[in-house]
Design a protein around this motif. Structure first.
Motif, PDB file in Angstrom:
ATOM      1  N   ASN A 154      37.608  29.841  36.987  1.00 42.69           N
ATOM      2  CA  ASN A 154      37.426  31.299  37.118  1.00 42.69           C
ATOM      3  C   ASN A 154      38.587  32.010  36.421  1.00 42.69           C
ATOM      4  O   ASN A 154      39.567  31.372  36.013  1.00 42.69           O
ATOM      5  N   GLY A 155      38.449  33.317  36.303  1.00 44.61           N
ATOM      6  CA  GLY A 155      39.472  34.108  35.619  1.00 44.61           C
ATOM      7  C   GLY A 155      40.778  34.131  36.391  1.00 44.61           C
ATOM      8  O   GLY A 155      41.860  34.161  35.799  1.00 44.61           O
ATOM      9  N   HIS A 156      40.661  34.110  37.708  1.00 46.56           N
ATOM     10  CA  HIS A 156      41.883  34.157  38.511  1.00 46.56           C
ATOM     11  C   HIS A 156      42.769  32.946  38.248  1.00 46.56           C
ATOM     12  O   HIS A 156      43.983  33.087  38.089  1.00 46.56           O
ATOM     13  N   LEU A 189      44.725  33.252  35.095  1.00 46.38           N
ATOM     14  CA  LEU A 189      45.912  34.103  35.246  1.00 46.38           C
ATOM     15  C   LEU A 189      47.015  33.377  36.006  1.00 46.38           C
ATOM     16  O   LEU A 189      48.171  33.344  35.581  1.00 46.38           O
ATOM     17  N   THR A 215      43.883  47.791  39.458  1.00 50.21           N
ATOM     18  CA  THR A 215      43.232  46.578  38.973  1.00 50.21           C
ATOM     19  C   THR A 215      42.586  45.857  40.136  1.00 50.21           C
ATOM     20  O   THR A 215      42.687  46.282  41.290  1.00 50.21           O
ATOM     21  N   PHE A 216      41.928  44.773  39.826  1.00 55.07           N
ATOM     22  CA  PHE A 216      41.322  43.923  40.838  1.00 55.07           C
ATOM     23  C   PHE A 216      42.433  43.115  41.526  1.00 55.07           C
ATOM     24  O   PHE A 216      43.476  42.838  40.921  1.00 55.07           O
ATOM     25  N   VAL A 271      46.746  45.303  32.134  1.00 53.55           N
ATOM     26  CA  VAL A 271      45.309  45.076  32.338  1.00 53.55           C
ATOM     27  C   VAL A 271      44.529  45.976  31.370  1.00 53.55           C
ATOM     28  O   VAL A 271      44.744  47.184  31.341  1.00 53.55           O
ATOM     29  N   ASP A 299      45.767  40.650  31.413  1.00 53.41           N
ATOM     30  CA  ASP A 299      44.541  40.480  32.170  1.00 53.41           C
ATOM     31  C   ASP A 299      43.445  41.131  31.325  1.00 53.41           C
ATOM     32  O   ASP A 299      43.297  42.355  31.310  1.00 53.41           O
ATOM     33  N   PHE A 354      34.904  34.961  33.355  1.00 57.71           N
ATOM     34  CA  PHE A 354      33.479  34.783  33.044  1.00 57.71           C
ATOM     35  C   PHE A 354      32.678  34.792  34.333  1.00 57.71           C
ATOM     36  O   PHE A 354      31.710  34.044  34.485  1.00 57.71           O
ATOM     37  N   HIS A 355      33.097  35.640  35.269  1.00 62.66           N
ATOM     38  CA  HIS A 355      32.366  35.770  36.533  1.00 62.66           C
ATOM     39  C   HIS A 355      30.976  36.357  36.276  1.00 62.66           C
ATOM     40  O   HIS A 355      30.781  37.095  35.299  1.00 62.66           O
ATOM     41  N   TYR A 379      35.862  51.603  42.213  1.00 63.83           N
ATOM     42  CA  TYR A 379      36.523  50.524  41.491  1.00 63.83           C
ATOM     43  C   TYR A 379      37.564  51.158  40.599  1.00 63.83           C
ATOM     44  O   TYR A 379      37.187  51.880  39.669  1.00 63.83           O
TER      45      TYR A 379
HETATM   46  C1  LIG Z   1      36.994  39.723  37.528  1.00 59.38           C
HETATM   47  C2  LIG Z   1      38.450  40.020  37.395  1.00 59.38           C
HETATM   48  C3  LIG Z   1      39.451  39.046  37.598  1.00 59.38           C
HETATM   49  C4  LIG Z   1      39.200  37.702  38.201  1.00 59.38           C
HETATM   50  O1  LIG Z   1      38.263  36.962  37.608  1.00 59.38           O
HETATM   51  P1  LIG Z   1      37.406  35.878  38.430  1.00 59.38           P
HETATM   52  O2  LIG Z   1      36.681  35.175  37.360  1.00 59.38           O
HETATM   53  O3  LIG Z   1      36.506  36.614  39.378  1.00 59.38           O
HETATM   54  O4  LIG Z   1      38.377  34.999  39.150  1.00 59.38           O
HETATM   55  C5  LIG Z   1      40.766  39.375  37.304  1.00 59.38           C
HETATM   56  N1  LIG Z   1      41.108  40.598  36.905  1.00 59.38           N
HETATM   57  C6  LIG Z   1      40.193  41.576  36.738  1.00 59.38           C
HETATM   58  C7  LIG Z   1      40.648  42.912  36.259  1.00 59.38           C
HETATM   59  C8  LIG Z   1      38.842  41.322  37.008  1.00 59.38           C
HETATM   60  O5  LIG Z   1      37.950  42.318  36.887  1.00 59.38           O
END
Ligand SMILES: *Cc1c(COP(=O)(O)O)cnc(C)c1O
Length: 369
Positions: free
Chosen positions: A59-61, A64, A83-84, A129, A155, A180-181, A313
């Motif tokens: 995952n994206g997290h 990072l 940000t998220f 970000v 990010d 790539f969620h 958001y």
């Molecule tokens: C979706 C998102 C993430 C995390 O990605 P995942 O694939 O859900 O772990 C990180 N930063 C931002 C700004 C996002 O929108």
């Protein structure tokens, strides 16, 4: 009540296309651990982004979090709270201290005018970000990072497909991380990637996503398990084929929104950034209640009543999360605070009918008192 129009809806390839893509997994019985699909997607993305190195993750997290770990950082990381949760958590989970820089009121990315004042002798990195797919002031950030010897980790979760001056956002910073969620413009169900140039960093990232293992008898790092599996990589290979169509459909939705909501008092739409090819990932609208005649929350409620889910958001700001127990002073990021209280992202996905966009805009505009 179940919502009739959701804020997002994942795009899928045809079922037959996906089945064809995964068929050879049954021949090989190779389901994960950097198999053929993983390698194919990695190569396809290197080409698509035009970057030397791409490492895929669950995952994206994790992209990072492990990027920060791979850079061996210590001390303070300057980031933004708009940000998220993932961005800030990646910093804190590495034992690093987030220092929150305010955002600019135009595109909501890091306000680079306020960045330099936050640098101390403990600062090790900057983690900006590209929020909503808006490209940060990459030139200024690079210039400041060079001057102070700081790493830059972007990010880039929102910017798949976005280019700035003809270059993918993957090409900026020491590392640029994508998500790539399922809810993102390009997805692998769950997934992510880190893009970078340094092959030594690549070696560390490759190990860190596989428990820190170097070979069968050596473990170099305290890694995690964050390998993208073959089924997710196969979904990515399918979705990559349809990316242009995905973005074209999103573009039509965004253009409809812009047509119906432009020039309304108290309603700020995203800027069209110079030298940027956008990906139409989100449609954020900022409501200045005094001029518009209704608050963000009133618009949110009116839409909900009609079965339409918009999203606050990003609200709340990450520097106000309960888990941080008031460790950060939100007054230090006043613009971010204002934006988070007044912004709403409207429903946006490739197959959102333009009639629905019209209905959403009618409801938004009818909130004006
Ligand atoms: C979706 C998102 C993430 C995390 O990605 P995942 O694939 O859900 O772990 C990180 N930063 C931002 C700004 C996002 O929108």
């Amino acid at each position: 009540m179940t919502n009739r129009i959701l804020v997002t809806r994942s795009s899928l390839p045809l079922k037959e296309e996906y089945i064809a893509e995964i068929a050879d997994i049954w021949d090989s019985h190779w389901l994960t651990n950097m198999g053929v699909k993983h390698q194919k997607l990695q190569q396809a993305l290197q080409q698509y982004f035009g970057v030397e190195q791409v490492e895929l993750f669950t995952n994206g997290h994790m992209a990072l979090e492990l990027s920060l770990q791979a850079l061996n950082l210590q001390g303070e990381v300057i980031t933004t709270p708009f940000t998220f949760a993932s961005t800030t958590h990646a910093i804190v989970r590495n034992g690093l201290i987030p220092v929150f820089c305010d955002i600019n009121p135009v595109d909501y990315t890091m306000d680079t005018e306020k960045l330099e004042a936050l640098i101390t002798d403990r600062t090790c990195a900057i983690m900006p970000v590209h929020v909503y797919g808006h490209v940060c002031n990459v030139e200024k950030i690079e210039q400041i990072a060079k001057k102070y010897g700081l790493k830059v980790i972007y990010d880039a979760a929102h910017t798949f497909g976005v280019t700035y001056k003809g270059k993918s956002t993957a090409a900026f910073g020491d590392v640029s991380c994508f998500s790539f969620h399922a809810t993102k413009v390009f997805h692998t169900i769950e997934g992510g990637a880190a893009c970078f140039k340094d092959s030594e960093l690549g070696r560390r990232l490759y190990q860190l996503k596989n428990f820190g293992i170097r070979d069968s008898e050596h473990v170099d790092g305290v890694g995690a398990n964050a390998k993208m599996n073959e089924f997710c990589a196969a979904m990515g290979l399918c979705n990559l084929r349809h990316l242009d169509m995905e973005m074209a459909k999103r573009k039509a939705v965004v253009e409809q929104y812009r047509k119906l909501l432009s020039g309304v008092d108290g309603l700020q739409l995203s800027p069209i950034q110079q030298d940027v090819v956008p990906n139409y990932a989100y449609f954020p609208v900022l409501f200045e209640a005094r001029d518009f005649g209704a608050t963000r929350n009133e618009v949110f409620e009116a839409l909900a009543k009609a079965g339409i889910s918009a999203r606050k958001y990003f609200y709340p700001l990450t520097n106000t999360f309960d888990c941080f127990h008031n460790a950060y002073d939100v007054e230090e990021t006043p613009v971010a605070l204002h934006v988070s209280k007044n912004i709403l992202t409207l429903p946006l996905y490739a197959d959102l009918p333009l009639e629905d966009v019209k209905q959403i805009c009618d409801i938004v505009l009818s909130c004006r008192k």
